[in-house]
Design a protein around this motif. Structure first.
Motif, PDB file in Angstrom:
ATOM      1  N   ALA A   1       0.831  -1.206   0.000  1.00 27.12           N
ATOM      2  CA  ALA A   1       0.000   0.000   0.000  1.00 27.12           C
ATOM      3  C   ALA A   1       0.866   1.258   0.000  1.00 27.12           C
ATOM      4  N   LEU A   2       1.909   1.263   0.804  1.00 26.46           N
ATOM      5  CA  LEU A   2       2.800   2.418   0.866  1.00 26.46           C
ATOM      6  C   LEU A   2       3.549   2.625  -0.441  1.00 26.46           C
TER       7      LEU A   2
ATOM      8  N   ASN B   1       2.509   2.316  -3.312  1.00 23.61           N
ATOM      9  CA  ASN B   1       1.653   3.003  -4.278  1.00 23.61           C
ATOM     10  C   ASN B   1       1.350   4.447  -3.890  1.00 23.61           C
ATOM     11  N   GLU B   2       1.616   4.822  -2.631  1.00 19.03           N
ATOM     12  CA  GLU B   2       1.172   6.132  -2.139  1.00 19.03           C
ATOM     13  C   GLU B   2       2.306   7.076  -1.728  1.00 19.03           C
ATOM     14  N   LEU B   3       3.415   6.540  -1.264  1.00 17.89           N
ATOM     15  CA  LEU B   3       4.512   7.419  -0.835  1.00 17.89           C
ATOM     16  C   LEU B   3       5.087   8.191  -2.017  1.00 17.89           C
ATOM     17  N   PRO B   4       5.571   9.425  -1.802  1.00 15.23           N
ATOM     18  CA  PRO B   4       5.862  10.041  -0.509  1.00 15.23           C
ATOM     19  C   PRO B   4       4.701  10.803   0.122  1.00 15.23           C
ATOM     20  N   GLY B   5       3.560  10.903  -0.540  1.00 18.91           N
ATOM     21  CA  GLY B   5       2.434  11.637   0.008  1.00 18.91           C
ATOM     22  C   GLY B   5       2.410  13.087  -0.443  1.00 18.91           C
ATOM     23  N   MET B   6       1.316  13.768  -0.148  1.00 19.81           N
ATOM     24  CA  MET B   6       1.110  15.115  -0.667  1.00 19.81           C
ATOM     25  C   MET B   6       2.045  16.145  -0.043  1.00 19.81           C
ATOM     26  N   PHE B   7       2.224  16.102   1.285  1.00 25.76           N
ATOM     27  CA  PHE B   7       3.097  17.089   1.922  1.00 25.76           C
ATOM     28  C   PHE B   7       4.529  16.961   1.407  1.00 25.76           C
ATOM     29  N   ASN B   8       5.050  15.736   1.367  1.00 25.19           N
ATOM     30  CA  ASN B   8       6.418  15.536   0.903  1.00 25.19           C
ATOM     31  C   ASN B   8       6.564  15.903  -0.573  1.00 25.19           C
ATOM     32  N   SER B   9       5.528  15.629  -1.368  1.00 24.56           N
ATOM     33  CA  SER B   9       5.558  16.017  -2.775  1.00 24.56           C
ATOM     34  C   SER B   9       5.560  17.531  -2.933  1.00 24.56           C
ATOM     35  N   ALA B  10       4.798  18.203  -2.067  1.00 25.31           N
ATOM     36  CA  ALA B  10       4.774  19.674  -2.119  1.00 25.31           C
ATOM     37  C   ALA B  10       6.158  20.244  -1.831  1.00 25.31           C
ATOM     38  N   CYS B  11       6.840  19.691  -0.844  1.00 19.52           N
ATOM     39  CA  CYS B  11       8.196  20.146  -0.531  1.00 19.52           C
ATOM     40  C   CYS B  11       9.139  19.846  -1.689  1.00 19.52           C
ATOM     41  N   SER B  12       8.975  18.676  -2.303  1.00 24.06           N
ATOM     42  CA  SER B  12       9.813  18.304  -3.443  1.00 24.06           C
ATOM     43  C   SER B  12       9.614  19.270  -4.599  1.00 24.06           C
ATOM     44  N   LEU B  13       8.401  19.754  -4.754  1.00 23.98           N
ATOM     45  CA  LEU B  13       8.081  20.684  -5.832  1.00 23.98           C
ATOM     46  C   LEU B  13       8.580  22.107  -5.533  1.00 23.98           C
ATOM     47  N   LEU B  14       8.471  22.537  -4.283  1.00 21.84           N
ATOM     48  CA  LEU B  14       8.772  23.921  -3.945  1.00 21.84           C
ATOM     49  C   LEU B  14      10.244  24.179  -3.629  1.00 21.84           C
ATOM     50  N   TYR B  15      10.914  23.215  -3.022  1.00 18.85           N
ATOM     51  CA  TYR B  15      12.254  23.500  -2.487  1.00 18.85           C
ATOM     52  C   TYR B  15      13.360  22.743  -3.232  1.00 18.85           C
TER      53      TYR B  15
ATOM     54  N   THR C   1      -2.840  10.869   6.968  1.00 17.91           N
ATOM     55  CA  THR C   1      -3.386   9.752   7.752  1.00 17.91           C
ATOM     56  C   THR C   1      -3.404   8.445   6.974  1.00 17.91           C
ATOM     57  N   ASP C   2      -3.769   8.476   5.679  1.00 18.83           N
ATOM     58  CA  ASP C   2      -3.851   7.226   4.926  1.00 18.83           C
ATOM     59  C   ASP C   2      -2.489   6.560   4.808  1.00 18.83           C
ATOM     60  N   LEU C   3      -1.425   7.344   4.815  1.00 24.34           N
ATOM     61  CA  LEU C   3      -0.075   6.777   4.792  1.00 24.34           C
ATOM     62  C   LEU C   3       0.352   6.338   6.186  1.00 24.34           C
ATOM     63  N   ALA C   4       0.101   7.187   7.177  1.00 21.91           N
ATOM     64  CA  ALA C   4       0.513   6.877   8.549  1.00 21.91           C
ATOM     65  C   ALA C   4      -0.123   5.587   9.053  1.00 21.91           C
ATOM     66  N   SER C   5      -1.339   5.285   8.582  1.00 22.31           N
ATOM     67  CA  SER C   5      -2.027   4.074   9.041  1.00 22.31           C
ATOM     68  C   SER C   5      -1.311   2.805   8.596  1.00 22.31           C
ATOM     69  N   ASN C   6      -0.461   2.895   7.571  1.00 22.43           N
ATOM     70  CA  ASN C   6       0.287   1.724   7.096  1.00 22.43           C
ATOM     71  C   ASN C   6       1.756   1.746   7.514  1.00 22.43           C
ATOM     72  N   LEU C   7       2.157   2.789   8.235  1.00 18.84           N
ATOM     73  CA  LEU C   7       3.531   2.841   8.731  1.00 18.84           C
ATOM     74  C   LEU C   7       3.632   2.053  10.036  1.00 18.84           C
ATOM     75  N   ILE C   8       4.619   1.174  10.095  1.00 18.70           N
ATOM     76  CA  ILE C   8       4.792   0.284  11.243  1.00 18.70           C
ATOM     77  C   ILE C   8       6.213   0.461  11.771  1.00 18.70           C
ATOM     78  N   PRO C   9       6.380   0.681  13.074  1.00 16.30           N
ATOM     79  CA  PRO C   9       7.734   0.799  13.622  1.00 16.30           C
ATOM     80  C   PRO C   9       8.604  -0.400  13.218  1.00 16.30           C
ATOM     81  N   GLY C  10       9.790  -0.094  12.745  1.00 18.67           N
ATOM     82  CA  GLY C  10      10.693  -1.141  12.271  1.00 18.67           C
ATOM     83  C   GLY C  10      10.803  -1.191  10.762  1.00 18.67           C
ATOM     84  N   GLN C  11       9.802  -0.661  10.055  1.00 13.26           N
ATOM     85  CA  GLN C  11       9.895  -0.600   8.597  1.00 13.26           C
ATOM     86  C   GLN C  11      11.075   0.272   8.181  1.00 13.26           C
TER      87      GLN C  11
END
Length: 340
Positions: A171-172, A174-188, A295-305
């Protein structure tokens, strides 16, 4: 699942009379018997992948069917001796590379093999893969292969964990890095910023011009297609300064340590660190990392990944990622997998 229930569901295969056989031979005989029981072609393929990882020779067994027909038959003592000898020699050859460690082999199988080497695509097939692995373990325990039977409870817990983490990893992916990280990638700085260029114009000039003209943006199909410069600015507003500058970027392994609750900005703060896969530990001397995910990404993040990605650090201390290449389950033996 209760162990007694597991044993009841196991395949009716018995190797109790052959405890003197090499482990490789016992595993191969049980695997071949289980393969005959399976009818679903996808399950058969999953068992084939499993047997390959276990050196069990489902496709190319150490002994041929013709040879095995003579095994332990009356008057075939020499043929029986020769078959056992072939397996012992093969097993000794494998032992030169290390012990026959079934728990480690399962970690390798349910990480590198199914994700990279022989990819099992789709949640349904991933479920079948872990189900076949459990049936394979049950069959060996039922056949009194003590190297498995003595550890069946722990191995079953591991397969349950692998089932959850493999689905999360898919699931991750198909979805990472997510919208916030993509916005930073685009702007900075990052993959989106470097790709958003035409005729030498900086990406933000081009984007603003095309937005005002109603033109088509140049974001490639595999990137975030519906993210404009203005939307990116809104996503980072109040979190990152408009004039922030990237001070460092590098491809790294990122170990997820904990996932926080959702904040007022709609993002989860994820504590992480740079991971040294050769030592299977956090890199010494590196500062902790805080990343942000929806949230949709965080729900699939597991400590240790472990996330393979490019990590960026801005002057104000904000971290973000892009160019994600892999999400490894927590149990992956990454000291055997090269980065990039």
């Amino acid at each position: 699942m209760d162990i007694d229930e597991i044993l009841v569901q196991s395949s009716a295969i018995d190797t109790r009379d052959f405890a003197d056989e090499p482990l490789l031979m016992r595993v191969e005989r049980v695997t071949a018997a289980l393969n005959r029981e399976l009818e679903d072609t996808v399950e058969k393929r999953c068992l084939e992948i499993t047997s390959f990882a276990a050196n069990a020779g489902l496709i190319r067994p150490v002994a041929t069917k013709k040879e095995l027909k003579k095994y332990r038959k009356d008057g075939e003592e020499q043929a029986t001796h020769d078959i056992i000898l072939k397996y012992r020699l093969r097993e000794e050859q494998l032992l030169q590379s290390g012990p026959l460690d079934i728990p480690w082999g399962l970690k390798w199988l349910l990480s590198y093999v199914v994700l990279i080497d022989s990819p099992v695509i789709g949640p349904g097939n991933m479920e079948k893969m872990t189900s076949v692995v459990q049936r394979w373990l049950n069959a060996m325990a039922s056949a009194d292969i003590y190297e498995v039977k003595d550890h069946l409870e722990d191995l079953t817990k591991f397969v349950d964990c692998a089932r959850e983490e493999l689905l999360a990893s898919r699931a991750l992916a198909n979805e990472l890095p997510g919208m916030f990280n993509s916005a930073c990638s685009l702007l900075y700085a990052g993959a989106l910023r470097s790709l958003y260029v035409d005729k030498g114009l900086p990406k933000w000039v081009l984007a603003d011009r095309r937005d005002s003209e109603g033109g088509e943006r140049l974001v490639p199909d595999h990137m975030v297609q519906d993210l404009s410069i203005e939307q990116a600015r809104q996503l980072v507003s109040g979190i990152v300064a408009d004039d922030a500058q990237c001070t460092r970027s590098r491809p790294v392994d990122i170990l997820v340590q904990s996932v926080g609750v959702c904040g007022d900005d709609g993002l989860h703060m994820v504590s992480a660190c740079v991971f040294d896969r050769q030592n299977m530990a956090a890199v010494e001397g590196e500062d902790p990392i805080v990343l942000r995910f929806e949230t949709d990404l965080a729900s699939n993040l597991i400590p240790g990944q472990v996330i393979e990605a490019t990590l960026y650090t801005l002057g104000d201390g904000c971290n973000y990622i892009d160019a994600v290449t892999m999400i490894w389950p927590s149990y992956s033996p990454l000291d055997y997998v090269n980065l990039y």
